[in-house]
Write a protein that holds these residues in place. Sequence first.
Motif, PDB file in Angstrom:
ATOM      1  N   GLU A 605       0.792  -0.997  -0.027  1.00 54.11           N
ATOM      2  CA  GLU A 605      -0.004  -0.255   0.158  1.00 54.11           C
ATOM      3  C   GLU A 605       0.735   1.274   0.138  1.00 54.11           C
ATOM      4  O   GLU A 605       0.627   2.134  -0.771  1.00 54.11           O
ATOM      5  N   SER A 606       1.940   1.396   0.645  1.00 55.89           N
ATOM      6  CA  SER A 606       3.018   2.452   0.843  1.00 55.89           C
ATOM      7  C   SER A 606       3.312   2.824  -0.389  1.00 55.89           C
ATOM      8  O   SER A 606       3.484   3.847  -0.901  1.00 55.89           O
ATOM      9  N   GLU A 607       3.767   1.640  -1.199  1.00 57.33           N
ATOM     10  CA  GLU A 607       4.432   2.058  -2.540  1.00 57.33           C
ATOM     11  C   GLU A 607       3.415   2.404  -3.230  1.00 57.33           C
ATOM     12  O   GLU A 607       3.550   3.346  -4.164  1.00 57.33           O
ATOM     13  N   LYS A 608       2.087   1.972  -3.347  1.00 53.65           N
ATOM     14  CA  LYS A 608       1.250   2.484  -4.171  1.00 53.65           C
ATOM     15  C   LYS A 608       0.911   3.868  -3.856  1.00 53.65           C
ATOM     16  O   LYS A 608       0.836   4.868  -4.658  1.00 53.65           O
ATOM     17  N   LEU A 609       0.924   4.340  -2.499  1.00 50.57           N
ATOM     18  CA  LEU A 609       0.561   5.540  -2.048  1.00 50.57           C
ATOM     19  C   LEU A 609       2.032   6.293  -2.498  1.00 50.57           C
ATOM     20  O   LEU A 609       1.483   7.712  -3.261  1.00 50.57           O
ATOM     21  N   ALA A 610       3.110   6.046  -2.366  1.00 51.90           N
ATOM     22  CA  ALA A 610       4.179   6.611  -3.086  1.00 51.90           C
ATOM     23  C   ALA A 610       3.920   7.053  -4.355  1.00 51.90           C
ATOM     24  O   ALA A 610       4.117   8.153  -5.132  1.00 51.90           O
ATOM     25  N   GLN A 611       3.533   6.126  -5.331  1.00 48.53           N
ATOM     26  CA  GLN A 611       3.244   6.195  -6.632  1.00 48.53           C
ATOM     27  C   GLN A 611       2.450   7.295  -6.832  1.00 48.53           C
ATOM     28  O   GLN A 611       2.508   8.051  -7.637  1.00 48.53           O
ATOM     29  N   SER A 612       0.954   7.000  -6.066  1.00 49.87           N
ATOM     30  CA  SER A 612       0.164   8.202  -6.448  1.00 49.87           C
ATOM     31  C   SER A 612       0.526   9.501  -6.121  1.00 49.87           C
ATOM     32  O   SER A 612       0.216  10.501  -6.615  1.00 49.87           O
ATOM     33  N   LEU A 613       1.474   9.775  -4.957  1.00 51.37           N
ATOM     34  CA  LEU A 613       1.932  10.968  -4.592  1.00 51.37           C
ATOM     35  C   LEU A 613       2.600  11.598  -5.605  1.00 51.37           C
ATOM     36  O   LEU A 613       2.627  12.822  -6.148  1.00 51.37           O
ATOM     37  N   GLU A 614       3.610  10.512  -6.255  1.00 49.46           N
ATOM     38  CA  GLU A 614       4.488  11.353  -7.336  1.00 49.46           C
ATOM     39  C   GLU A 614       3.402  11.882  -8.435  1.00 49.46           C
ATOM     40  O   GLU A 614       3.684  12.741  -9.045  1.00 49.46           O
ATOM     41  N   SER A 615       2.496  11.031  -8.762  1.00 46.56           N
ATOM     42  CA  SER A 615       1.608  11.619  -9.999  1.00 46.56           C
ATOM     43  C   SER A 615       0.803  12.664  -9.521  1.00 46.56           C
ATOM     44  O   SER A 615       0.754  13.571 -10.231  1.00 46.56           O
ATOM     45  N   LEU A 616       0.440  12.764  -8.591  1.00 42.11           N
ATOM     46  CA  LEU A 616      -0.076  13.790  -7.849  1.00 42.11           C
ATOM     47  C   LEU A 616       0.774  15.118  -8.058  1.00 42.11           C
ATOM     48  O   LEU A 616       0.191  16.139  -8.376  1.00 42.11           O
ATOM     49  N   THR A 617       1.966  14.870  -7.533  1.00 41.38           N
ATOM     50  CA  THR A 617       2.807  16.002  -7.655  1.00 41.38           C
ATOM     51  C   THR A 617       3.020  16.615  -9.016  1.00 41.38           C
ATOM     52  O   THR A 617       2.870  17.954  -9.340  1.00 41.38           O
ATOM     53  N   LYS A 618       3.129  15.708  -9.819  1.00 34.12           N
ATOM     54  CA  LYS A 618       3.134  16.268 -11.249  1.00 34.12           C
ATOM     55  C   LYS A 618       1.903  16.817 -11.820  1.00 34.12           C
ATOM     56  O   LYS A 618       2.047  17.946 -12.287  1.00 34.12           O
ATOM     57  N   ARG A 619       0.617  16.241 -11.420  1.00 27.82           N
ATOM     58  CA  ARG A 619      -0.445  16.947 -11.829  1.00 27.82           C
ATOM     59  C   ARG A 619      -0.583  18.419 -11.200  1.00 27.82           C
ATOM     60  O   ARG A 619      -1.311  19.357 -11.684  1.00 27.82           O
ATOM     61  N   ILE A 620      -0.317  18.403  -9.903  1.00 23.13           N
ATOM     62  CA  ILE A 620      -0.307  19.739  -9.229  1.00 23.13           C
ATOM     63  C   ILE A 620       0.434  20.597 -10.121  1.00 23.13           C
ATOM     64  O   ILE A 620       0.139  21.841 -10.089  1.00 23.13           O
ATOM     65  N   SER A 653      -2.201  16.287   0.197  1.00 29.17           N
ATOM     66  CA  SER A 653      -2.086  16.321   1.712  1.00 29.17           C
ATOM     67  C   SER A 653      -2.754  14.853   2.269  1.00 29.17           C
ATOM     68  O   SER A 653      -1.938  14.446   2.985  1.00 29.17           O
ATOM     69  N   GLU A 654      -4.030  14.473   1.754  1.00 29.10           N
ATOM     70  CA  GLU A 654      -4.306  13.292   2.159  1.00 29.10           C
ATOM     71  C   GLU A 654      -3.315  12.404   2.047  1.00 29.10           C
ATOM     72  O   GLU A 654      -3.270  11.351   2.970  1.00 29.10           O
ATOM     73  N   ALA A 655      -2.979  11.902   0.739  1.00 29.73           N
ATOM     74  CA  ALA A 655      -2.064  11.057   0.400  1.00 29.73           C
ATOM     75  C   ALA A 655      -0.992  11.117   1.329  1.00 29.73           C
ATOM     76  O   ALA A 655      -0.390   9.942   1.726  1.00 29.73           O
ATOM     77  N   GLN A 656      -0.434  12.199   1.416  1.00 28.04           N
ATOM     78  CA  GLN A 656       0.842  12.472   2.454  1.00 28.04           C
ATOM     79  C   GLN A 656       0.680  11.722   3.719  1.00 28.04           C
ATOM     80  O   GLN A 656       1.418  11.316   4.416  1.00 28.04           O
ATOM     81  N   ALA A 657      -0.487  12.376   4.165  1.00 20.82           N
ATOM     82  CA  ALA A 657      -0.839  11.985   5.580  1.00 20.82           C
ATOM     83  C   ALA A 657      -1.027  10.390   5.775  1.00 20.82           C
ATOM     84  O   ALA A 657      -0.317   9.776   6.627  1.00 20.82           O
ATOM     85  N   ARG A 658      -1.688   9.861   4.681  1.00 22.49           N
ATOM     86  CA  ARG A 658      -1.926   8.455   4.964  1.00 22.49           C
ATOM     87  C   ARG A 658      -0.247   7.621   4.765  1.00 22.49           C
ATOM     88  O   ARG A 658      -0.315   6.907   5.453  1.00 22.49           O
ATOM     89  N   LEU A 659       0.399   8.469   3.883  1.00 24.78           N
ATOM     90  CA  LEU A 659       1.712   7.544   3.855  1.00 24.78           C
ATOM     91  C   LEU A 659       2.624   7.705   5.118  1.00 24.78           C
ATOM     92  O   LEU A 659       3.175   6.632   5.462  1.00 24.78           O
ATOM     93  N   THR A 660       2.462   8.789   5.735  1.00 22.86           N
ATOM     94  CA  THR A 660       3.156   8.969   6.983  1.00 22.86           C
ATOM     95  C   THR A 660       2.517   8.008   8.006  1.00 22.86           C
ATOM     96  O   THR A 660       3.223   7.472   8.876  1.00 22.86           O
ATOM     97  N   GLU A 661       1.422   7.903   7.952  1.00 23.43           N
ATOM     98  CA  GLU A 661       0.811   6.992   8.933  1.00 23.43           C
ATOM     99  C   GLU A 661       1.396   5.723   8.740  1.00 23.43           C
ATOM    100  O   GLU A 661       1.627   4.904   9.622  1.00 23.43           O
ATOM    101  N   LEU A 662       1.129   5.264   7.461  1.00 23.44           N
ATOM    102  CA  LEU A 662       1.521   3.802   6.954  1.00 23.44           C
ATOM    103  C   LEU A 662       2.986   3.863   7.347  1.00 23.44           C
ATOM    104  O   LEU A 662       3.394   2.581   7.953  1.00 23.44           O
ATOM    105  N   GLN A 663       3.975   4.627   6.999  1.00 26.60           N
ATOM    106  CA  GLN A 663       5.232   4.515   7.469  1.00 26.60           C
ATOM    107  C   GLN A 663       5.349   4.351   8.842  1.00 26.60           C
ATOM    108  O   GLN A 663       6.302   3.604   9.430  1.00 26.60           O
TER     109      GLN A 663
END
Lengths: 677, 359
Positions: A605-620, A653-663
């Motif tokens: 899950e965390s890797e997935k989240l990291a991936q989605s974070l990456e794509s989100l940053t690009k989109r942002i 920020s959601e994904a970030q939060a989730r990621l830190t949680e997971l980590q």
Amino acid sequence: MRKIWDIHGGVHPPQNKTQSLQDSLKDAPLPSLVVLPLSMHVGAPAIPCVAVGDKVKRGQMVAEPSGGFSAAIHASISGEVIALEDRPISHPSGNPGRAIVIQGDGLDESVGLNPIEDYRQVQPADLVARVNEAGIAGLGGAGFPTHIKLKPISSVDTLIINGSECEPYITADHCLMREFPDQVIQGVQVLAYILGEPKQVLIGIEDNKPDAIEALKNAADGTQIEVVSIPTKYPSGGEKQLIQILTGLEVASGKLPANLGIMVQNPGTAVAVLDAVTKGQVLTSRITTIVGENIEQSGNYRVRIGTTLAELLPQLGLDVDKTHKMVLGGPMMGLAMPDLNTPVLKITNCVLVPSAAELPDPEPAQACIRCGSCAEVCPAQLLPQQLFWFAQAEDHHNLQNHNLFDCIECGACSYVCPSNIPLVQYYRASKGAIREADREHIASDRARRRFEVRNERIEREAQEREAKRAARMQAAKEKQAASRAVETDEDMVAAAMARVKAQSAQEANSSSNDQAIQIQRQSLQDRVESLQIKIKAVEPDIDIKPLESELANAKAQLQRFEDQNPVSEEEANQSPASKPETQDSASAAIERAKQKALLQGELSESEKLAQSLESLTKRISKAEDRVKMARLESTDTLEALENGLEKLLAKQSEAQARLTELQSEQKQEQKKEQEAE
Amino acid sequence: MIIATSSSPHAHKGGARNANILMLEVLLATLPGLAAITWFFGWGTFVNVIWCSLLAILMEAAVMKLRGRPVLFYIKDMSALVTAVLLALAIPPYTPFWVSGIGILFAIIIAKHLYGGLGYNPFNPAMVGYVVLLLSFPVQMTQWATPAPLLADASTLPDLLQSIGLIFGSADNSGIDAITSATPLDLLKQNNSLLLEQLYAAQPVFSQAGINTVGFEWISIGFLLGGIYLIYRKVFTWHAPVGMLAAIVILPLIFFDGGSSASLGSSWFHLMSGATMLGAFFIITDPVSGATSNLGRLIFGAGVGILVFVIRSWGSYPDAIAFAVMLMNFAAPTIDYYTQPRTYGHKERNKVKIGEESE
């Protein structure tokens, strides 16, 4: 005795008619110059059909009617057109107006139309066309194009000839009726023929003209025309008032006499129609009363239309230096003109040049004591004192509620006011203010409607975008669900097909995004081009530095935009909704999907989240750029783009939060493992 | 050359229609009534008329100076003079000078000029002055003189100089007491024991009268004549006076109870007593504070008549013209809303809903 009715109110000003009735009708001296305003009638101004320098003869058309609601203008002397410019015209504002100026050559040669032997052999419509050609307008003072009046909206069963001439001093119609009664009767018969022989044909004359009544009665003997004598009262000669006196009917407010089947014409107009039909004469002269203590030779004159009063009046004995006031029309409703250079028009039935003692200047107005004398004399049965009150307050609502627009501006109220208040002036001003406000109201209504429609459109577009976004989210969810639930190849294929569909929807979206980008690019390019054109077209004196700096800015924007949104061949060649592409991308996508599914299954899950974070940053980052662009251009899409950016940031920020949680969870687990070890 | 312009109409009737001439006619028409008052009650009212007129003109001049207007132009319209004369006719003959002065002050400055001057006052200025005096100085305002024929044998009415002395003299009222007595309206109001016939027989003011009451009847006739003259001269129309007089005639007929001790008086009595005629022809015809249309004036007059009868019969005051007129002045704008005449070309009169007046 025919039954007649009475009007409400009315006044009896001193008549002063004898001064101009001493002699019979005379011809005014031939003028050396005539000024022919293009607008001598109600309706659109005529269009000139001669040019400066043309030689014209009397009776030649010099201005054509402009459309249906207009009248022609003819030269009233022979000579040369020397100017087509603004001249003082007899307008209440005192403003000059466009006029054709003809310098006479003294020869007075004329042209005319073909006389018609027997008008009863001609269709009425053709006679009306003849009236139009002759440029005849109502000679009683209103100037309504007669050819329009002779084509009424409903059939006419009563034709009334207005011979009352109720205003003091004016005797033009009186003179015509007593000296040319046969012509008047024949003219009326032509009118009656044109109108299809109305059941009643009446001539209303005030009883202060006994000689005219006598003459007309003799001339009308044996015809269908009835001469009716009415009591002398001002303003019995108003159209609505005369109808009430002779028929007892009232013209409904805002409607025409034609609605009642009644038509009113002036006897001078009737004679002009007769001359046009039987003699082929166009309207080039009229009978005008020229009277006043400052005129030596008061009387009725046949004056060429366009004669300037500065030329005519001294010929009749006017002492220009002693001139105190000059009124075109009578003392009750006439227009006081500031400039003696005004011309005699088709509607000028009287020129009154009084001495200061004869028509003294008005005294200063006192406060309205609400005595009600004005209401007693008002022929329209209004409450002038209330209208005055509301006019002072500029209370348009109450003015209209008290029927301001039914006022005929006859002046009886001001005439009797004990406080010398210029009531009619207030009503005229208020009528103008209300008309102006109505015009502005219509314009602002239109603007408001445009604004509402625009808002609706923006809302609709936002909703469509929302719907697309929801569809995309849905597709993304299905994609995820599909990727997790994959077990068999078939399932994978199905999932892949689903993803492909979602992706083509995305592509459509991105193509619309691309379209948006293209539109933006286009607009930037257009801006650059237009600025370049502007700079080229600017006049040499004007400083072009601001324009040049704008151009530089625009070019820089365009460059930045193109850097961020490179035009790829794919996008350039892309065509919307192409099925073969979908098919190809479908098989490729299936492959990709299979591989990604394997990978996805292995990812945590965390890797997935990291991936989605990456794509989100690009989109942002992309979205931020778009917002910046929109801000610079201040396009309509700014709000929508900003909203999108906010949502992306929220997701991030959601994904970030989730990621830190997971980590942190992972770390805890690791700690536990370590401790366990 | 440029010559003077003016807006049409360029002629004006002028002459007898000017505002100041109208006011002069009104003053002329008060003369018969004033003569009757002087004949029966002495010089008091005459002195009051002179005193109030002077004060009114002075006050109006002062106000116009304060407002920065040309004083003579505004004095010339004689409206202050008419207000002063009407107030002087309304108050008792020997009212002290300071009482009438305060009345004029309220009438001219407060009821007229504070609202904007001639043409802008919502209430009849003379009546405002009268009401202020009646409420503030009830004693002085109820000391009505006895008619000359009814005075005790030894006394006579004060002559001119004595009148001036009484009015401008000291504050003690003893001089006036000797000549005051109850008016017919007072008598009727205070009576609750005698039948009307008995009252009429007992009181000399009725028993010695010609047609109704001694002295007062002549005053009423005087004002009636003046009013008819003004209608003939077209200074005002017949609608308001006829409305009021009709109401004053009809209502006592409705409430007639055969002349009992609780009777409210007969129509004839009400017509001829108090300020009925003065009110009908001089007070309610004040054009500024009355209604605008003819039907409106009829209703206005009828309203005043009804209120006069009501207050006289069941109110605390013996005479009520001032109150009735002021109450109807309140109502005049509303009457105007509902009595617009039908305009030429319209089927019926325009109706205005209250609340929709202006934006």
